[in-house]
Design an enzyme around this catalytic site. Structure first.
Site, mmCIF file in Angstrom:
data_model
loop_
_atom_site.group_PDB
_atom_site.id
_atom_site.type_symbol
_atom_site.label_atom_id
_atom_site.label_comp_id
_atom_site.label_asym_id
_atom_site.label_seq_id
_atom_site.Cartn_x
_atom_site.Cartn_y
_atom_site.Cartn_z
ATOM 1 N N ASP A 46 0.818 -1.219 0.000
ATOM 2 C CA ASP A 46 0.000 0.000 0.000
ATOM 3 C C ASP A 46 0.852 1.270 0.000
ATOM 4 O O ASP A 46 0.312 2.368 0.098
ATOM 5 C CB ASP A 46 -0.955 0.008 1.191
ATOM 6 C CG ASP A 46 -0.234 0.025 2.527
ATOM 7 O OD1 ASP A 46 1.018 -0.094 2.531
ATOM 8 O OD2 ASP A 46 -0.903 0.169 3.568
ATOM 9 N N ARG A 105 11.275 25.819 -1.976
ATOM 10 C CA ARG A 105 10.696 26.954 -2.707
ATOM 11 C C ARG A 105 9.434 27.492 -2.042
ATOM 12 O O ARG A 105 8.954 28.566 -2.398
ATOM 13 C CB ARG A 105 10.404 26.531 -4.157
ATOM 14 C CG ARG A 105 11.654 26.409 -5.004
ATOM 15 C CD ARG A 105 11.364 25.884 -6.391
ATOM 16 N NE ARG A 105 11.171 24.437 -6.414
ATOM 17 C CZ ARG A 105 10.981 23.728 -7.512
ATOM 18 N NH1 ARG A 105 10.940 24.347 -8.687
ATOM 19 N NH2 ARG A 105 10.827 22.414 -7.453
ATOM 20 N N HIS A 139 17.465 26.979 -1.234
ATOM 21 C CA HIS A 139 16.842 27.954 -2.130
ATOM 22 C C HIS A 139 16.778 29.337 -1.483
ATOM 23 O O HIS A 139 16.939 30.358 -2.166
ATOM 24 C CB HIS A 139 15.439 27.480 -2.501
ATOM 25 C CG HIS A 139 14.717 28.381 -3.446
ATOM 26 N ND1 HIS A 139 15.141 28.611 -4.737
ATOM 27 C CD2 HIS A 139 13.596 29.146 -3.278
ATOM 28 C CE1 HIS A 139 14.318 29.453 -5.340
ATOM 29 N NE2 HIS A 139 13.377 29.796 -4.473
ATOM 30 N N LYS A 204 13.317 39.302 -15.310
ATOM 31 C CA LYS A 204 12.164 38.621 -15.905
ATOM 32 C C LYS A 204 10.886 39.038 -15.212
ATOM 33 O O LYS A 204 10.855 39.312 -14.013
ATOM 34 C CB LYS A 204 12.334 37.104 -15.829
ATOM 35 C CG LYS A 204 12.382 36.522 -14.420
ATOM 36 C CD LYS A 204 12.636 35.024 -14.447
ATOM 37 C CE LYS A 204 12.708 34.457 -13.028
ATOM 38 N NZ LYS A 204 13.054 33.029 -13.015
ATOM 39 N N ASP A 230 22.309 29.446 -11.186
ATOM 40 C CA ASP A 230 21.061 29.380 -10.425
ATOM 41 C C ASP A 230 21.116 28.156 -9.526
ATOM 42 O O ASP A 230 22.003 27.297 -9.663
ATOM 43 C CB ASP A 230 19.861 29.314 -11.369
ATOM 44 C CG ASP A 230 18.598 29.905 -10.740
ATOM 45 O OD1 ASP A 230 18.637 30.256 -9.539
ATOM 46 O OD2 ASP A 230 17.574 30.010 -11.442
ATOM 47 N N ASP A 234 14.160 23.311 -12.987
ATOM 48 C CA ASP A 234 13.011 22.408 -12.931
ATOM 49 C C ASP A 234 12.599 22.002 -14.346
ATOM 50 O O ASP A 234 13.038 20.981 -14.868
ATOM 51 C CB ASP A 234 11.870 23.076 -12.181
ATOM 52 C CG ASP A 234 10.772 22.098 -11.793
ATOM 53 O OD1 ASP A 234 10.724 20.989 -12.371
ATOM 54 O OD2 ASP A 234 9.948 22.427 -10.926
ATOM 55 N N THR A 238 12.600 28.834 -18.134
ATOM 56 C CA THR A 238 13.225 30.130 -17.866
ATOM 57 C C THR A 238 14.692 30.125 -18.277
ATOM 58 O O THR A 238 15.191 31.089 -18.873
ATOM 59 C CB THR A 238 13.104 30.476 -16.372
ATOM 60 O OG1 THR A 238 11.720 30.552 -16.020
ATOM 61 C CG2 THR A 238 13.780 31.795 -16.055
#
Length: 339
Positions: A46, A105, A139, A204, A230, A234, A238
């Protein structure tokens, strides 16, 4: 005075290759064989996590190596259950080595009625019995304050600086470090100082998360080899857009240095088809086969960095000494010897 027992490592399923590499590096440093504790970290039908150790850990200084990467919830739960198993087995101290700290994040309330999940995760880890956290490039540095236990946040910039000085040694005066947004300027400035390069910014504007409406380059990048820096890549939307804008602004080449390669969805395809010459990632997150096989993606190891940091924590010596290129240089000497 150092503890009598040697440090012991245990790993979940998130990044076993990194855990084994850390153990090998520690074996070299210690001159004795350092392996991972014999254990099984499995799931019932499970999905429930089950952990069983086959070695005595009573009174031991334990280090759990487990990034909370995709699937973040499963790997976080593994970390919590391993911690509980160690605590109930009378381990003396438990340090969580989290190369990639998932949920980082979500470090603030950007809008009404949203959680601060990074704080929730910090509470869960502390409540489970973890005494110390070792991580890489959080981050947001304020996440260290979410914990009521010591947090050692290592930086990838010294490792990136060594890599840049090796692979761009014939044209260091042509380099320009670029932050892909205003929020990452401090990180980019740190690397720029290490390689004595100027700094530019890509400003940006987002209409909504995951979409970039407009980008503007702040700084003259004409004829420069641009290095975008950076912490997280992800979906790479960008990043690839920033590379295009830099090339349109006169850059001769664009490369990228990213601490954590999440690389979800179309990321690999976007990077492979982009104008970037190369994307350099650390192995804080276990790279998928398509990431490893991408022609313009390269992986730099973090095992030497984490192995030395673990030994310093165990010995009670400085971890911040690893922020210096002079300290890391000898540690990474063998890796860059053939470069």
């Amino acid at each position: 005075m150092p503890p009598r027992n040697d440090p012991k490592l245990i790993a979940g399923n998130a990044n076993l290759p990194l855990a084994k590499a850390i153990a090998r590096r520690m074996s070299i440093h210690r001159g004795i064989s350092v392996g991972l504790v014999d254990a099984r970290v499995e799931r019932f039908n499970d999905g429930e996590v089950f952990v069983e150790m086959f070695e005595n850990v009573r009174g031991e200084d334990m280090f759990i190596i487990q990034p909370t990467s995709n699937p973040a919830n499963d790997h976080l739960m593994e970390l919590l259950v391993m911690t509980d198993a160690l605590r109930r087995s009378s381990a003396r101290r438990i340090t969580a080595v989290i190369p990639y700290f998932g949920y980082a994040r979500q470090d603030r309330r950007a809008r009404a009625r949203t959680p601060i999940t990074a704080k929730l995760v910090a509470n869960m880890l502390t409540g489970a019995g973890i005494a110390r956290v070792l991580t890489l490039d959080l981050h947001a540095t304020q996440i260290q304050g979410f914990f009521d236990i010591p947090v050692d946040n290592l930086y990838a910039s010294p490792v990136f600086a060594l890599d840049i000085k090796t692979h761009f040694r014939d044209r260091l005066d042509e380099l320009m470090v670029v932050s892909p947004d205003v929020g990452g300027v401090a990180r980019a400035r740190e690397l720029a100082k290490r390689i004595n390069a100027p700094l530019a910014i890509v400003d940006k504007r987002r209409e909504k998360p995951g979409e970039v409406a407009e980008m503007t380059v702040i700084g003259d990048v004409t004829g420069k080899t641009c290095l975008i820096v950076d912490d997280i890549c992800d979906t790479a939307g960008t990043l690839c857009k920033a590379a295009e804008v830099l090339m349109e602004s006169g850059a001769s080449e664009v490369h990228a240095y990213i601490s954590h390669g999440v690389m979800s969805g179309p990321a690999v395809e976007r990077v492979s088809n982009s104008v970037m010459k190369s994307l350099v990632l650390t192995d804080s997150i276990k790279p998928r086969a398509e990431v490893e096989n991408a022609p313009n993606i390269r992986i730099v190891p973090t095992a030497p960095l984490f192995a030395q940091a673990i030994l310093n924590i165990w010995n009670g010596t400085s971890v911040s000494s690893l922020f210096n290129d002079e300290t890391l240089g000898p540690i990474y000497e063998s890796f860059y010897a053939a470069a």
